[in-house]
Design a protein around this motif. Sequence first.
Motif, short mmCIF file in Angstrom:
data_model
loop_
_atom_site.label_atom_id
_atom_site.label_comp_id
_atom_site.label_asym_id
_atom_site.label_seq_id
_atom_site.Cartn_x
_atom_site.Cartn_y
_atom_site.Cartn_z
N ALA A 171 49.07 45.55 32.15
CA ALA A 171 49.16 43.92 32.44
C ALA A 171 49.97 42.97 32.17
O ALA A 171 49.70 41.65 32.89
CB ALA A 171 48.35 43.58 30.79
N THR A 313 40.19 29.94 22.59
CA THR A 313 41.11 29.81 23.85
C THR A 313 41.65 28.57 22.88
O THR A 313 42.71 28.67 23.32
CB THR A 313 40.20 28.82 24.78
OG1 THR A 313 39.27 29.74 25.45
CG2 THR A 313 40.94 27.88 26.30
N ASP A 353 41.14 39.49 23.25
CA ASP A 353 41.48 41.26 23.52
C ASP A 353 42.95 41.08 23.17
O ASP A 353 44.04 40.07 23.59
CB ASP A 353 41.45 40.93 25.00
CG ASP A 353 42.21 43.01 25.25
OD1 ASP A 353 43.17 42.87 25.90
OD2 ASP A 353 41.15 43.10 25.91
N HIS A 356 45.36 41.14 26.43
CA HIS A 356 45.97 39.56 26.83
C HIS A 356 46.74 38.60 25.98
O HIS A 356 47.55 37.96 26.35
CB HIS A 356 44.32 38.99 26.77
CG HIS A 356 44.17 37.40 26.97
ND1 HIS A 356 43.45 36.45 26.55
CD2 HIS A 356 45.03 37.07 28.35
CE1 HIS A 356 43.68 35.51 26.96
NE2 HIS A 356 44.81 35.10 27.93
N VAL A 360 50.08 36.92 26.42
CA VAL A 360 51.13 34.83 26.15
C VAL A 360 51.90 35.28 24.89
O VAL A 360 52.78 34.32 25.59
CB VAL A 360 49.49 34.65 26.04
CG1 VAL A 360 50.14 33.03 25.23
CG2 VAL A 360 48.32 34.69 27.03
N LEU A 410 47.34 31.35 32.35
CA LEU A 410 47.15 33.32 31.15
C LEU A 410 46.03 32.51 30.51
O LEU A 410 45.05 33.39 30.03
CB LEU A 410 48.48 33.70 30.99
CG LEU A 410 49.60 33.89 32.28
CD1 LEU A 410 50.47 35.03 31.81
CD2 LEU A 410 48.51 34.86 33.21
N PRO A 414 42.08 34.97 31.47
CA PRO A 414 42.24 35.91 30.72
C PRO A 414 42.47 37.46 32.14
O PRO A 414 42.74 38.34 31.88
CB PRO A 414 41.19 36.08 29.25
CG PRO A 414 40.17 34.61 29.45
CD PRO A 414 40.27 34.42 30.82
N SER A 415 41.30 37.17 32.73
CA SER A 415 41.35 37.80 34.20
C SER A 415 42.44 38.41 34.41
O SER A 415 42.87 39.55 35.56
CB SER A 415 39.64 37.78 34.89
OG SER A 415 40.68 36.07 35.75
N VAL A 417 45.10 38.60 33.37
CA VAL A 417 45.59 39.86 32.72
C VAL A 417 45.32 40.58 32.29
O VAL A 417 46.30 42.17 32.70
CB VAL A 417 46.01 39.18 30.99
CG1 VAL A 417 46.90 39.74 30.56
CG2 VAL A 417 47.36 37.53 31.44
N LEU A 418 43.53 41.26 32.51
CA LEU A 418 42.97 42.42 31.92
C LEU A 418 42.66 43.33 33.34
O LEU A 418 42.49 44.52 33.56
CB LEU A 418 42.17 41.48 31.11
CG LEU A 418 42.24 41.11 29.83
CD1 LEU A 418 40.92 40.60 29.01
CD2 LEU A 418 43.51 42.46 29.01
#
Length: 426
Positions: A171, A313, A353, A356, A360, A410, A414-415, A417-418
């Motif tokens: 990640a 979020t 997640d 994720h 961060v 980020l 999230p995508s 990172v994931l």
Amino acid sequence: MLIVALAFVVLLVMGMPVAFAIGIAGSLFFLQHPELPFTIPVQVTVSQTQNFALLAIPLFILAGNFMNRSGITERLLDLASVLTGRLRGGLAQVSLALSALMGGVSGSAIADAAMQARMLGEAMVQRGFTRGFAAGVLSFGAVLTPIIPPGIGMILYGSIGQVSIGRLFAAGFFPAFLLWLALTGAVWLTARRRGYRPERTTRPSLGEVGRGLRGGVWALLFPIFLLLGLRMGVFTPSEIGAFAVVYAVFIGLLVYRKLRRASFLEALEGSLADVGAVMFLIALSAIFSYGIVFERVPATISGWILGATDSLTAIMVLIALFVLVTGFFIDATVLILMLTPILLPLVRELGGDPVHFGIVFIVAATIGNFTPPVGAAMYVVCSILKCPVGEYSRESVPLFLAVGAVTLVLIFVPSLVLFLPELLFG
């Protein structure tokens, strides 16, 4: 826990080393609760060091010290100069590229910042950069280091939170790329406004690029080998640390042939000091963590935050701001040790997640290494360059804003990172 927290802050302000401040403040909790046996602090301190997953930390520290003395750094500097020397900002751009390339080698933001300050700091000043801006670039560039495998913060977070370290390693790559782009853009804009020239005026030839890649290929392959070893089930996180040591010694002895008896002993001595400091901090943090769990602090904080909003979020943004502000006063390693047991259950409860959140969290915590009043990397770089902290702080504002903006991106996407962990691990 209020008295414990106040004692911790007071001891830090007095200048006490962080590990002792944590241990002494945590011990006060047991004086407040005489019903608890005072043998518990000793027991939890010892048991914390018996966590098998943490064996990866001393092994990666040892591997990093071997690789730093194997000649890899000089070759990566040549590659960084070839790739980014024509960009506005010259050596500042080269230093950022070197930080990205060195992330898989050192694993420590402070070590990376100190090394680059010694290598490039005075040269940047001689080329017309102000000391404050040079120090800011050399310091903030090291934010890439903890999130490129094998970042020590990832191992700590994964071990404490029971999160897949392989997924965390995967990640980190794309967020590190985004951070590098943002910092490069901030340097380019500043260089354009001030007239800082590129380091080179001609495009690199294919031969120069090829020679640079050949020189740095072993360092570039290092994090890829780590990921493949974890993905294919060849190594556990602890075992891959041992592989990293063997790999570093092999490169230093047989490929670059720079690892001699003297440098080998220097790497061992440096590793002993680094491992002792980190593991002592981890061990004493268990005393503090016991009180946090006993007083149900995670549940209390979760209630406060959930009372304000139930949006994942929004809560991630609040947590990032909280960690960022706390990081102004407390080292990133300490934040990961102290806050992971508090914040991760909250994110999991809301369906977030953990990978994720981990990226961060680590980025937000690491920013504190580069900001007043107690940023360790900031003080190391300012000391080497003889730069006043006030000048450093003023000149670093664009870099701080660039890193903060990426952190927000980020959180909201999230995508970013994931997608790589999902691609590699399913």
